[in-house]
Enzyme design. Sequence first.
Site, PDB file in Angstrom:
ATOM      1  N   SER A   1     -28.912 -29.351 -21.187  1.00  0.00           N
ATOM      2  CA  SER A   1     -30.042 -29.166 -22.111  1.00  0.00           C
ATOM      3  C   SER A   1     -30.914 -27.968 -21.780  1.00  0.00           C
ATOM      4  O   SER A   1     -31.820 -27.639 -22.559  1.00  0.00           O
ATOM      5  CB  SER A   1     -30.901 -30.435 -22.138  1.00  0.00           C
ATOM      6  OG  SER A   1     -30.213 -31.479 -22.780  1.00  0.00           O
TER       7      SER A   1
ATOM      8  N   GLU B   1       0.794  -1.228   0.000  1.00  0.00           N
ATOM      9  CA  GLU B   1       0.000   0.000   0.000  1.00  0.00           C
ATOM     10  C   GLU B   1       0.832   1.287   0.000  1.00  0.00           C
ATOM     11  O   GLU B   1       0.456   2.269  -0.640  1.00  0.00           O
ATOM     12  CB  GLU B   1      -0.936   0.023   1.218  1.00  0.00           C
ATOM     13  CG  GLU B   1      -2.031  -1.050   1.201  1.00  0.00           C
ATOM     14  CD  GLU B   1      -3.070  -0.820   0.119  1.00  0.00           C
ATOM     15  OE1 GLU B   1      -3.090   0.281  -0.474  1.00  0.00           O
ATOM     16  OE2 GLU B   1      -3.851  -1.748  -0.159  1.00  0.00           O
TER      17      GLU B   1
END
Length: 873
Positions: A394, A112
């Site tokens: 399907s 950071e």
Amino acid sequence: MERSRVARRQDTTTNKQKKTTKKSKPKTKKPIWRRILLIATLLFIIGVVVAGAYSAYAIATAPPLDEEKLVKTYPIQLISSNGEPLESGQVREYVSINDISEVMQQAVVSIEDRRFYEHNGIDIRRIGGAVLANLTGGFGSEGGSTITQQLIKQSMLTSEKSMKRKIQEQWLAIKLEREYSKEQILEMYLNINYYGSGGYGVQSASKAYFNKPVSEVNYQEAAILAGLPQRPSAYDPISGDQELTRYRQEQVLASMKRDGHITEEQYNEALNVEIADVISPAPQTDGESYTRAIYARVQAELEQDYGLEQADIYGAGLKVYTSIDKDLHTKFNSDIKSDNVDIPNGAFPQDLRMGATVLNTKTGEIVALIDSQQAEQGEKNYRDFSRENRQIGSTAKPFFDYGPGIENGQWSTGKVLRDAPFEDEDYNPINYYEGYRGSNTMRYFLTVSANTPAVRAFYEVRDEFGQDAIKSFVENVGIEPSMSGDEMNASNALGTAEASTSQMAAAYAALGTNGMYTKPHLIQKIEFNDGSTINSPVKAKQAMEDYTAYMLTDMLRDVVSGSNGTYQPGAFPYDVAGKTGTTNNDMDKWFTGYTTDYSISVWTGRSNETPDTVMKPNYAQFYFEYMMQEVTNANGRPASFQQPDSVLSLGNELYVKGTKPKDLEPDKLPAPTGASINYDIPADRGTLTWSYNKEAVQADGYQNLSFTVTEKRPDGSERVVATTSDTSVDISGLTNGTTTFTIVATATNPLVGEQQSSPLQTQYTVQRNQEPAEEEEEPETEQPTEEPAEEEQSNDNNGNNNNGNNSNGNGNDNATDSEETTEEPATEETPPAEEESGTDLERQSNSESTESNESRGNGNGDRGNGNADRNNE
């Protein structure tokens, strides 16, 4: 001589002009660069003054440092559709910097703010890099914020990207550094961040992911924690994507190695351990486990749909109004995760997984989520199975195969397709059932979930309209096709595309709303702590034509309630449509169904290590049955699907209005064949029989089939012998001479109304001895006329029988018989007369149905066989 006055005046004027005409000195121009420099200097001075004034204004209006805001967070409040608070599982435990492991502090600083201990609140070198990025990528494309600035932004300011806020952030960061030590600032920062899974502060996160205090985390665990605040929902190792978690962990580890906090060996060792093996989540209460999926969805929607950043979302007291029905959501999770549902075998196998989404058909709002069938949420590989993408099997067929055909080609539900092996295609699947069923309608093949007709439909649309016709259709309902480069894989036809239960529920919901698709979502509006609100930006869009949506829905009704449907639990007492789905080796089983009120998608699946035998019961269908019944009991019976004006209903099939229903236009009603007469002369009675393929004409849409038999006697009189649905009638009272019988089939078809077949004719000739009966000892026998061989061959080719006392011919040799002919010409043939001892008999049979009629009848017979297979499915 004195000069004239005029001359003197001219001289005076000339002299005056000479005196006044003087050469002007040329002016020296200043160089252009001096002017530019002067203007630039003035502009700079003005800019400095304005910037100074603006900065002074921004600083003067900056909020004062407030220690309470620096150390306290305000979690997100989740509100159900009932107006009740939802348990979000959010926790926060403040921890001193002395109880945060050194490696945890190193990981955060490295990723950071690597110069955290050197700057005074702002990092000039980092700001320079950010300015360059903003000039090339636009304002706000990259920030130069230090840990101190991030703390100020999250606790004191909004995330608005403006110059004023940035100035205030930098000023307050410098001021904070003057009043607090680096250790105090880092402590506040690590306690205010949101780390995902409902955890605020690094201590809560450590216990949530590793079930240990942050004082005990190692560098591998610290790298995961340090990377989370940037994108908490995405990098969450439990409910996020573990591949993204690994990506972010690797970034942190690389920063730590760069700064000398870990060695190259430690770096490589950490990357050899799977994320699932690093985390060890703490167990949650039932309430927390039920709402975990909701909270994760809220975070994702706030970032993706509302464009909010961490400071706006976490710790700011944001109130989120959701579409979750708390009662239904809690009941579903409680019943399913504790096996309190009536399913095959009594309980869901513990080595399987299940996820489901229930959403409002009309709005696309999520009503309930079931993230996992498992009640225990502490397992390392816990996933939100309502949100994960799986191959859809399907359930893809309405969207990849039949829907694009209706949308682009205006196919009817009765379009005839073929179930047969493939010969020249690279992708040539077989059916899940044994063998092939020939030709039948699209409705039938979707209902029984046949594979080869679905793939043929996919190929037909792709070849006629291009693959983009299919690609755009599925993308319009939120499904991404499987691609190989720029080419869509043909296997999409049977469901190799991947989607989540939420995506599938929303896609099928579009079919229930006449083609209006709404992205699945659960946030209705958000409210900030200042009282301002933002309503959901998600809007419905027209994804397909209303006729496409309704025709698919009508066919999918048959899946649930039709005799050939693949839905096992049985029909509902109200209008429900849906589709089953199974992937190879039963790895996944789906059922997605919907009413006008709710759309529900259920997925169940197994891992590679789980035997496929445990997937034989279709659990997905029974979970769907349970949930659909519960939402209906709670909210009332749904309305039926309404047929739009664009759809024409003819018989059992649907058509797009304005199009010719050529794909189901029936063949001409075939004529009967194979007539024969069995007559007892002494008893004066007998039977006329014929053949007819009833199944074939029924498959072609004909109904109310009957046969009319007329009799034309030797004297020319006629009468109707019978009208029957059988293929035989009794006859009697035949007189001497030739009697002609005519058989006509009659049936109705919704497309063309009542139809009659061509006539089938057969003749029977009786010649009795005129002497008294007692003297008739031996009937006179006539020799049969010799028949040319080629005529015999012709009779045989036309399928007529010529055995015993019967003869079925194809021609007439008298004017009376020729008058019975129809538009179809008969073959001109004269059958021979026959003689038998005791009585002179001549029996002739004549069929006026042509060879083409008989061939068509045989073709329909194939279709009839297909229907017979369907009935046996």
